[in-house]
Design an enzyme around this catalytic site. Structure first.
Site, PDB file in Angstrom:
ATOM      1  N   GLN A 119       4.492  13.818   6.127  1.00 30.14           N
ATOM      2  CA  GLN A 119       4.408  15.226   6.484  1.00 30.14           C
ATOM      3  C   GLN A 119       4.992  15.457   7.878  1.00 30.14           C
ATOM      4  O   GLN A 119       4.633  14.763   8.834  1.00 30.14           O
ATOM      5  CB  GLN A 119       2.960  15.701   6.446  1.00 30.14           C
ATOM      6  CG  GLN A 119       2.309  15.585   5.078  1.00 30.14           C
ATOM      7  CD  GLN A 119       1.605  14.270   4.849  1.00 30.14           C
ATOM      8  OE1 GLN A 119       1.913  13.284   5.501  1.00 30.14           O
ATOM      9  NE2 GLN A 119       0.650  14.260   3.934  1.00 30.14           N
ATOM     10  N   ASP A 163       6.284  19.841  -1.297  1.00 29.44           N
ATOM     11  CA  ASP A 163       5.357  20.866  -0.784  1.00 29.44           C
ATOM     12  C   ASP A 163       5.914  21.553   0.465  1.00 29.44           C
ATOM     13  O   ASP A 163       5.204  21.761   1.444  1.00 29.44           O
ATOM     14  CB  ASP A 163       3.997  20.239  -0.455  1.00 29.44           C
ATOM     15  CG  ASP A 163       3.367  19.528  -1.637  1.00 29.44           C
ATOM     16  OD1 ASP A 163       3.697  19.869  -2.782  1.00 29.44           O
ATOM     17  OD2 ASP A 163       2.541  18.615  -1.408  1.00 29.44           O
ATOM     18  N   ARG A 220       2.672  23.558  -7.067  1.00 26.51           N
ATOM     19  CA  ARG A 220       1.459  22.902  -7.539  1.00 26.51           C
ATOM     20  C   ARG A 220       0.304  23.399  -6.666  1.00 26.51           C
ATOM     21  O   ARG A 220       0.503  23.731  -5.486  1.00 26.51           O
ATOM     22  CB  ARG A 220       1.576  21.380  -7.497  1.00 26.51           C
ATOM     23  CG  ARG A 220       1.867  20.769  -6.126  1.00 26.51           C
ATOM     24  CD  ARG A 220       1.914  19.259  -6.229  1.00 26.51           C
ATOM     25  NE  ARG A 220       2.187  18.615  -4.950  1.00 26.51           N
ATOM     26  CZ  ARG A 220       2.131  17.300  -4.756  1.00 26.51           C
ATOM     27  NH1 ARG A 220       1.799  16.491  -5.759  1.00 26.51           N
ATOM     28  NH2 ARG A 220       2.395  16.779  -3.572  1.00 26.51           N
ATOM     29  N   TRP A 222      -2.458  23.463  -4.260  1.00 21.44           N
ATOM     30  CA  TRP A 222      -3.148  22.692  -3.230  1.00 21.44           C
ATOM     31  C   TRP A 222      -4.653  22.971  -3.278  1.00 21.44           C
ATOM     32  O   TRP A 222      -5.470  22.097  -3.025  1.00 21.44           O
ATOM     33  CB  TRP A 222      -2.563  23.049  -1.856  1.00 21.44           C
ATOM     34  CG  TRP A 222      -3.114  22.259  -0.709  1.00 21.44           C
ATOM     35  CD1 TRP A 222      -3.765  21.062  -0.759  1.00 21.44           C
ATOM     36  CD2 TRP A 222      -3.033  22.607   0.673  1.00 21.44           C
ATOM     37  NE1 TRP A 222      -4.100  20.643   0.512  1.00 21.44           N
ATOM     38  CE2 TRP A 222      -3.665  21.572   1.407  1.00 21.44           C
ATOM     39  CE3 TRP A 222      -2.490  23.691   1.361  1.00 21.44           C
ATOM     40  CZ2 TRP A 222      -3.775  21.596   2.798  1.00 21.44           C
ATOM     41  CZ3 TRP A 222      -2.585  23.713   2.746  1.00 21.44           C
ATOM     42  CH2 TRP A 222      -3.224  22.683   3.448  1.00 21.44           C
TER      43      TRP A 222
END
Length: 302
Positions: A119, A163, A220, A222
């Site tokens: 991330q 993401d 998707r 979270w």
């Protein structure tokens, strides 16, 4: 008492301005109750991590040229902080916005950590009302964090792989380009709070990709009540035909709201979508107006 005059500050890495560092310019006006401020950023590469604190008055970061005005840093979730501990996702941002009112125009915000580093946030936006116009957000995993409030992105370029747009805010992406960098990724990971009418709304956007990129999901969940709607979006063939992923948690198929309307392109085959997503009717799609999504607030002129 009359309204305080707006402040104008200039920043240039060449030194021919009020400040050579963007953070120094922000610090000079970031006081609670201060006058609104415009920070005009001259073209150049600004290698620094910048924070707009909660005490800051309304600030406009105004670049002269998006492609030549670049804010860049390379922290990721594994980077060690001053305390010797990993920063984690939420402290990895290049630009970190906590102010109640914020606008950015005509610049690039980049997290240069690179692929495979985990991330690495380019813009961490945890503001009340935030507007980004003609801004490029560059990164890989978790490029843009939309923490809270109402956020408006107009004519922006946003790229990533996993993401790369994530968070809980009500956010409108108006005529933006989303670019998928790698296969088997996810564009959105919304965490819309339960009972919130709108999460992420993409209006008249375009999804593009690198050569050979395939099987990228639109989103998707979270969190269980994720809401994402793609309205009149052109999707290239990188988009997975099933469209949406349940993050390995089938119960979220019952609570997530994943919607599309009048999408086009090879990645927009409505008949192939997962059965727990839905195509909006003409009447339903007509309600997806910016002023409705934001409960009466319109970011034009903001």
């Amino acid at each position: 008492m009359g309204r305080r005059a707006a402040v104008l500050i200039t920043v240039s890495v060449q030194g021919d301005a009020d400040f050579s560092r963007l953070q120094d310019a922000v610090d000079s006006i970031a006081k609670e109750g201060g006058a609104p401020a415009t920070i005009r950023i001259k073209p150049g590469v600004y290698e620094e991590k910048v924070t707009i604190p909660a005490t800051a008055p309304p600030i406009l970061l105004l670049g002269e040229d998006r492609d030549r005005t670049i804010l860049t840093w390379s922290d990721n979730a594994h980077t060690l902080g001053a305390d010797g501990q990993p920063l984690g996702t939420f402290r990895s941002g290049t630009l970190n916005v906590f102010a109640e009112s914020f606008t950015a125009e005509n610049l690039t915000i980049r997290n240069a950590s690179g692929p495979g580093t985990g991330q690495a946030v380019a813009a961490f936006v945890d503001a009340g009302r935030a507007v980004f116009r003609r801004v490029a957000l560059l990164g890989d995993q978790d490029t843009l964090y939309t923490g809270k409030g109402m956020q408006y992105y107009n004519d922006c370029y946003i790229e990533g792989d996993v993401d790369y747009i994530f968070g809980a805010a009500t956010a409108v992406f108006d005529r933006c380009r989303l670019h998928n960098k790698r296969s088997r990724g996810y564009i959105t990971a919304a965490s819309t709070p339960e009972g919130t009418a709108f999460g992420y709304v993409f209006l008249d956007c375009e999804i593009t990709s690198g050569e050979g990129v395939r099987d990228v999901y639109l989103g998707r969940p979270w969190r269980p009540y994720a809401h994402v709607a793609f309205i009149r979006t052109r999707m290239d063939r990188s988009v997975a035909q099933e469209g949406w992923h349940n993050w390995g948690q089938p119960d979220r198929e019952e609570t997530s709201r994943y919607e599309e309307y009048a999408s086009a392109g090879p990645g927009a085959d409505a008949k192939s979508r997962v059965p727990w997503s839905r195509q909006l009717s003409d009447e339903e799609a007509a309600a997806y107006r910016i002023i409705e999504i934001f409960g009466g607030w319109h970011p034009e002129g903001y």
